[in-house]
Design a protein around this motif. Structure first.
Motif, short mmCIF file in Angstrom:
data_model
loop_
_atom_site.label_atom_id
_atom_site.label_comp_id
_atom_site.label_asym_id
_atom_site.label_seq_id
_atom_site.Cartn_x
_atom_site.Cartn_y
_atom_site.Cartn_z
N THR A 28 -4.46 -1.81 11.57
CA THR A 28 -4.67 -0.55 10.86
C THR A 28 -3.42 0.29 11.06
O THR A 28 -2.96 0.46 12.20
CB THR A 28 -5.89 0.19 11.43
OG1 THR A 28 -7.07 -0.55 11.13
CG2 THR A 28 -6.02 1.58 10.83
N LEU A 46 -12.37 5.21 -2.84
CA LEU A 46 -11.11 4.47 -2.86
C LEU A 46 -10.75 4.09 -4.29
O LEU A 46 -11.61 3.78 -5.11
CB LEU A 46 -11.22 3.19 -2.02
CG LEU A 46 -11.46 3.35 -0.51
CD1 LEU A 46 -11.56 1.97 0.13
CD2 LEU A 46 -10.35 4.15 0.14
N ASN A 56 -9.44 -6.80 6.02
CA ASN A 56 -10.63 -7.27 6.72
C ASN A 56 -10.84 -8.77 6.56
O ASN A 56 -11.48 -9.41 7.39
CB ASN A 56 -11.86 -6.52 6.19
CG ASN A 56 -13.10 -6.77 7.01
OD1 ASN A 56 -14.07 -7.34 6.54
ND2 ASN A 56 -13.08 -6.36 8.27
N TYR A 98 0.85 -1.19 0.00
CA TYR A 98 0.00 0.00 0.00
C TYR A 98 0.89 1.24 0.00
O TYR A 98 1.84 1.33 0.78
CB TYR A 98 -0.89 0.00 1.25
CG TYR A 98 -1.93 1.09 1.28
CD1 TYR A 98 -3.14 0.95 0.63
CD2 TYR A 98 -1.69 2.28 1.96
CE1 TYR A 98 -4.11 1.95 0.66
CE2 TYR A 98 -2.64 3.29 2.00
CZ TYR A 98 -3.84 3.12 1.35
OH TYR A 98 -4.79 4.10 1.39
N ARG A 143 -5.95 1.32 5.95
CA ARG A 143 -6.96 0.74 6.82
C ARG A 143 -8.11 0.14 6.02
O ARG A 143 -8.24 0.34 4.81
CB ARG A 143 -7.53 1.81 7.74
CG ARG A 143 -8.22 2.94 6.98
CD ARG A 143 -8.76 4.00 7.93
NE ARG A 143 -9.35 5.12 7.20
CZ ARG A 143 -9.92 6.17 7.79
NH1 ARG A 143 -9.96 6.26 9.09
NH2 ARG A 143 -10.42 7.14 7.05
N TYR A 144 -8.96 -0.58 6.73
CA TYR A 144 -10.19 -1.10 6.16
C TYR A 144 -11.29 -0.05 6.31
O TYR A 144 -11.40 0.61 7.34
CB TYR A 144 -10.61 -2.39 6.87
CG TYR A 144 -12.02 -2.81 6.56
CD1 TYR A 144 -12.36 -3.30 5.31
CD2 TYR A 144 -13.02 -2.71 7.53
CE1 TYR A 144 -13.66 -3.68 5.02
CE2 TYR A 144 -14.33 -3.09 7.26
CZ TYR A 144 -14.64 -3.58 6.00
OH TYR A 144 -15.92 -3.95 5.72
N ARG A 145 -12.11 0.09 5.26
CA ARG A 145 -13.24 1.01 5.32
C ARG A 145 -14.49 0.27 4.86
O ARG A 145 -14.50 -0.37 3.80
CB ARG A 145 -13.02 2.23 4.43
CG ARG A 145 -11.75 2.99 4.79
CD ARG A 145 -11.54 4.18 3.89
NE ARG A 145 -10.17 4.65 3.93
CZ ARG A 145 -9.70 5.64 3.20
NH1 ARG A 145 -10.49 6.26 2.35
NH2 ARG A 145 -8.43 6.01 3.31
N GLN A 160 -13.06 -1.41 10.91
CA GLN A 160 -12.99 0.05 10.92
C GLN A 160 -12.75 0.53 12.35
O GLN A 160 -13.44 0.12 13.28
CB GLN A 160 -14.29 0.64 10.37
CG GLN A 160 -14.22 2.15 10.15
CD GLN A 160 -15.27 2.64 9.18
OE1 GLN A 160 -15.32 2.19 8.04
NE2 GLN A 160 -16.11 3.55 9.63
N GLY A 214 -16.43 1.81 0.72
CA GLY A 214 -15.27 1.97 -0.16
C GLY A 214 -15.40 3.10 -1.16
O GLY A 214 -14.56 3.23 -2.06
N GLU A 250 -6.45 0.63 -3.56
CA GLU A 250 -6.78 0.85 -2.16
C GLU A 250 -7.92 -0.07 -1.72
O GLU A 250 -7.92 -0.56 -0.59
CB GLU A 250 -7.18 2.32 -1.94
CG GLU A 250 -6.02 3.30 -2.06
CD GLU A 250 -6.47 4.74 -1.97
OE1 GLU A 250 -5.66 5.59 -1.55
OE2 GLU A 250 -7.64 5.02 -2.33
N ARG A 251 -8.86 -0.30 -2.61
CA ARG A 251 -9.98 -1.18 -2.27
C ARG A 251 -9.48 -2.62 -2.07
O ARG A 251 -9.94 -3.33 -1.16
CB ARG A 251 -11.03 -1.13 -3.37
CG ARG A 251 -12.31 -1.90 -3.03
CD ARG A 251 -13.38 -1.73 -4.10
NE ARG A 251 -13.89 -0.35 -4.12
CZ ARG A 251 -13.58 0.54 -5.07
NH1 ARG A 251 -12.79 0.18 -6.08
NH2 ARG A 251 -14.08 1.76 -5.02
N SER A 254 -7.78 -2.73 1.33
CA SER A 254 -8.79 -2.61 2.38
C SER A 254 -9.49 -3.94 2.62
O SER A 254 -9.65 -4.39 3.77
CB SER A 254 -9.80 -1.52 2.02
OG SER A 254 -10.88 -1.50 2.92
#
Length: 412
Positions: free
Chosen positions: A297, A278, A290, A251, A270-272, A378, A275, A282-283, A286
């Motif tokens: 994170t 993103l 998870n 990343y 981090r995880y979101r 998250q 999405g 990035e997705r 993420s």
């Protein structure tokens, strides 16, 4: 004879006195002797049982005493001499001066650790021991390390059975140039590990027999690349893996979106849940966080000169941080413990889940930290600003003995 059975039994016993009374006397004497024998047998059994019980208790006592002495001796031996009887300030539950820790060298570089150790003799000081105990007491499952890889050094292939690992490339002496092969003189990595149950299995052609032909290196962790590398490796070029694989493990944190706040800037890996916004890479990262258990994170936190990261706490994560540059002040409030202390380059800080804390920059330069949170979900945080905004004005007025109008002036 009225009792035939008695007469038949008595005929088998010689009598010394003639007449009718002889058998009866002999039978009475025999009955008494039988009772005496029964009594003696019972007495002997009681004596033997008592002796065996006393012996068992004695052996148990000796074994317990030996175990207690052994544990006491181990505890005494496990405590470094310099820490014996030394009082440690509460701040060292949350602070580790990593540059003072032991340097573990290998041919390819060196490592320093901020971590819990089973054997207390491995700690360098009472302060380091206090930090390690705090990590374990709060079940953080977090370990931090700095890894220095020398020029052309190699971090040998390896895996961790009980932890995920997150790394951050801190610096390299030379920068890559477009169209040329990257060649860094020195690389320094920061690594966070979080407990899990990952297992890796090697399945080369030939199986175990092939693995048994491996020669053990001088050090298990890493070795320098040999001078005749081209002769040993048939094909030194590698095809880039598909993006959906690469970005599960990589990343670009420095190039990610900046999230400003009044005192500085956050950047997140981090995880979101949502999405939206993103990029594709990035997705992928993420979702990878998870998907695996016990991931972390990561974030970089830049607090401007004399700026303040307002008091807050995290509902679902422990937090560990490393000071990359600048200097600052930290305040921590935990059940029964309040600590305020200064931090500088190389220091590691630890905030258990639910611990209220703040970080302030106190230098002319910005304070830059690398942070890790022990959650792949998250992150859930309550900041002082959110607390005041979410609490009714009249409640705040009663809590802090102020007029309600004063809290209505807070900027929304």
């Amino acid at each position: 004879m009225d009792n035939q059975a008695f007469e038949m039994h008595g005929e088998n016993i010689p009598s010394s006195s003639p007449g009718k009374e002889g058998p009866k006397k002999e039978e009475g004497r025999k009955g008494s002797w039988t009772l005496l024998r029964i009594f003696l047998v019972c007495l002997l059994a009681c004596v033997l049982s008592t002796a065996i019980g006393v012996l068992a208790l004695s052996l148990l006592y000796l074994d317990t005493s030996a175990s207690l002495r052994e544990n006491r001796d181990q505890n005494e031996a496990a405590t470094p001499p310099e820490t014996a009887g030394k009082e440690v300030e509460p701040k060292f539950q949350f602070l580790n001066h990593l540059p003072k820790s032991k340097v573990f060298k290998y041919p390819g570089g060196e490592i320093q650790w901020a971590r819990f150790r089973n054997d207390a003799r491995e700690y360098q000081s009472a302060e380091e021991l206090e930090f390690g105990k705090s990590l374990n007491h709060h079940h953080s499952k977090m370990t931090f390390g700095t890894l220095l890889i020398k020029s052309k050094g190699l971090r040998a292939p390896h895996w961790h059975f009980n932890a995920n690992e997150h790394g951050y490339l801190l610096k390299r002496q030379s920068s890559p140039t477009a169209g040329t092969k990257v060649g860094c003189s020195v690389k320094e990595n920061l690594s966070f590990c979080h407990g899990s149950s990952t297992v890796c299995v090697l399945q080369p052609a030939g199986g175990v027999d092939f693995i048994r032909t491996f020669q053990k290196q001088r050090e298990d962790q890493a070795v320098n690349l040999p001078a005749n590398l081209k002769e040993l490796v048939q094909n030194a070029t590698y095809v880039q893996s598909p993006e959906e694989l690469v970005w599960q493990y990589f990343y670009d944190l420095q190039g990610s979106e900046e999230f400003p706040f009044p005192g500085g800037i956050f950047q997140w890996a981090r995880y979101r849940r949502n999405g939206t916004g993103l990029s594709q890479t990035e997705r992928i990262f993420s979702e990878s966080l998870n998907k695996h258990e016990n991931t972390l994170t990561l974030a970089t936190l830049r607090i401007f000169s004399n700026g303040l990261g307002q008091p807050h706490f995290h509902f679902n994560a422990n937090e560990m941080g490393y000071v990359i540059s600048g200097c600052g002040q930290v305040g921590v409030t935990l059940s029964g413990v309040t600590a305020n202390f200064n931090i500088g380059i190389g220091d590691v800080i630890f905030f258990p889940v639910g611990t209220q804390h703040y970080i302030k920059s106190v230098c002319d330069e910005d304070l830059l930290l690398l942070l890790a949170y022990s959650t792949g979900n998250q992150l859930e945080t309550l900041r002082m600003r959110d607390y005041f905004h979410g609490t009714a004005d009249h409640i705040l007025a009663q809590l802090f003995f102020k007029k309600q109008e004063e809290f209505q002036k807070f900027p929304k």
